[in-house]
Design an enzyme around this catalytic site. Structure first.
Site, PDB file in Angstrom:
ATOM      1  N   GLU A  98       0.818  -1.209   0.000  1.00  0.00           N
ATOM      2  CA  GLU A  98       0.000   0.000   0.000  1.00  0.00           C
ATOM      3  C   GLU A  98       0.852   1.260   0.000  1.00  0.00           C
ATOM      4  O   GLU A  98       1.935   1.288   0.589  1.00  0.00           O
ATOM      5  CB  GLU A  98      -0.889   0.023   1.243  1.00  0.00           C
TER       6      GLU A  98
ATOM      7  N   ASP B  99      -7.732  -4.898  10.316  1.00  0.00           N
ATOM      8  CA  ASP B  99      -7.227  -3.722   9.618  1.00  0.00           C
ATOM      9  C   ASP B  99      -7.060  -3.900   8.116  1.00  0.00           C
ATOM     10  O   ASP B  99      -6.384  -3.124   7.463  1.00  0.00           O
ATOM     11  CB  ASP B  99      -5.899  -3.278  10.229  1.00  0.00           C
TER      12      ASP B  99
END
Lengths: 350, 350
Positions: free
Chosen positions: A62, A233
């Site tokens: 990410e 998460d």
């Protein structure tokens, strides 16, 4: 900006460890917490975008960018649950800070350690506003790489000294307990999550499996507790049973991201949530009464990394604790990049 | 992956210059061109996303990620036209390559020089398929930092040796001509764009103003030429008059991005364009006849940076021409990040 235009200050893993010890880990966590609160108070002045994720079978990579108009920051972070099998970290990260006016980088930093610190500081900041008054005991479920940082932040910011530890792997719990023994905690090693939550006013879940898991089921959560849900998460990864969520007042960082990645991915997209920044800014209340169950659905947001990078940047300029990275081409005439390349000593040597 | 898990190979500006001279700039450009063609042929195997841009009054900072499932790459790049006033580069860049299976970075590299090289190689690859046969003369309008790289790539790949130079700043043209004189070009310094295009079979526009400009107007473009439009590369920045676009067959890298950033931002969103990868893959024709006007609306795409990073990665592993960056925290027990931090020599020293 540094005087040498080609040079970007670089904080290696070693430099980061030196900086943490120079400042002291509890002071570092408290400073980070202050910085996070300051930035959350001016939440609306930041560019916000959900992280840019590249998913694969093995995990995710990410990029998390943000900007406050003066500085621009981003973090590169991966999440690969299978990595520990091969002796690798599940999560590694690095980050960059740049000057918006010129686009020039002003800091490159390791962020594996820094992310662990900022995540813990963020959890403790949320608990400052959400945990019941006088909380003294925390259940810590999941005793992996993030667990001790959570404990240290809750000690530094809330004075928590009593911990009830559980992990499905007893070796992880032994490691966690041994590490924390040196830092003034009273730790109880528990045989189950159920046992861990007994008598705890704060429940921190920070497990690592990339799957829908039920770390915390409905019968385990009594009135008045604060749940610090850190490990749910990413899409497909949750820890807290849906029924617990429905009984809780839920606080999140950035709703569009948390609804995809957090424990609330189990709930309808219009389920009411509270934005933590509004609590910190004093616009809305945090905990309202002693029976309320509060839940911080922590997924981590780019602004938190930005706060951490800005803090590190300030402190390394004071201490000189960085290396110089020859990252930016700097020709004498900015239009003469080709001339710089062709007249470089490398050309003469070739 | 390197044996030392904490270490990421780093190619500094100096290392990049050494690598270019070790290989030779024309060989480097030809190798890059081969790599670009190979990756464009397997275009459909890449994750594609428009770049993630953060705009400010002064310019833009962008992240350009992509992945082929085995490697993940991204580039950080800024564009700040006012930077040259302060002796800074308009565009600087660096990039990273990572292993998708583990998320671990395997290369950090400067990309200011590398982007100049890959942009030029990409232009020359497009011209290989689009320029008229036997083209020998190129107009080069805009003589800034990218101009000589364009000339070198067109020499290396198409044998172009005759250049007609123009820039609104005569000093830029003198610099460009002086740099290229050493590389076997015949250069003509022109007083206008109009004069520069006379007799040129290829017209390269590579100006730097961040505004709608008309570098190339309708009356300047005759039948049969190939236009290599490099400088119209962000919203609000174009070089080629709309009428020229309407007379041209337009070739682009990634339509969703080019329609926002390229010269074709002047055209309706459904104006037909050709995808360059389909030409390179042999699915569609490039130039069809001698009267056709072809236009490559170059904005640069993440896959090109990926190709360049993969090429550099291969070559530095062969040559050892890199530094080692202590970027990744690597505890002996991956779950014991805290223990690594607390037992580090920095802790003892503090």
């Amino acid at each position: 900006m540094t005087a040498k235009l080609n040079v970007v200050p670089f904080v290696s893993v070693d430099r980061m460890m030196t900086l943490v010890h120079h400042i002291g880990i509890e002071r570092f966590l408290m400073d980070l917490a202050d910085r996070l609160e300051d930035d959350f108070r001016r939440w609306e002045s930041f560019d916000k975008t959900p992280r840019v994720a590249s998913h694969s079978l093995e995990g995710v990579i990410e990029l998390m960018p943000t900007s406050d108009g003066n500085h621009y920051g981003f973090k590169y972070v991966n999440g690969h649950p299978g990595n520990t099998r091969d002796g690798l970290q599940t999560v590694t990260a690095f980050g960059l800070l740049a000057d918006v006016a010129t686009g020039y980088p002003i800091l490159l930093s390791e962020m594996t350690i820094l992310t662990a610190l900022r995540t813990a500081a963020m959890s403790a900041v949320a608990a400052k506003y959400l945990a019941p008054r006088g909380a003294s005991c925390m259940a810590l479920i999941g005793n992996g790489a993030q667990s001790e940082f959570q404990a240290m932040a809750f000690k530094a910011l809330l004075g928590i000294r009593e911990l009830r530890l559980f992990d499905i792997d007893p070796a992880a719990t032994r490691k966690c307990a041994a590490n924390l023994a040196r830092h003034g905690f009273r730790t109880t090693i528990c045989k189950s999550s159920m046992e861990a939550v007994e008598g705890a006013q704060i429940i921190t879940t920070v497990t690592a499996d990339k799957q829908y898991a039920t770390i915390l089921s409905d019968n385990m959560v009594g009135a008045g507790v604060h749940i610090n849900a850190v490990g749910g998460d990413c899409p497909g990864k949750t820890e807290v049973q849906r029924e617990v969520l429905l009984r809780s007042d839920i606080f999140v960082e950035y709703p569009p991201q948390t609804r995809i990645e957090g424990d609330i991915q189990q709930l309808p997209a219009d389920h009411p949530v509270n934005e933590l920044w509004r609590v910190i800014a004093g616009i809305e209340p945090g905990r309202r009464d002693g029976r309320q169950i509060t839940l911080f659905d922590s997924v981590g947001f780019a602004i938190e990394d930005f706060s951490a990078l800005c803090y590190v940047h300030e402190r390394i300029l004071e201490t000189g604790n960085f290396d110089e990275l020859d990252l930016i081409a700097d020709p004498d005439d900015p239009r003469d990049l080709f001339g710089m390349l062709m007249r470089s000593p490398a050309a003469v040597a070739a």
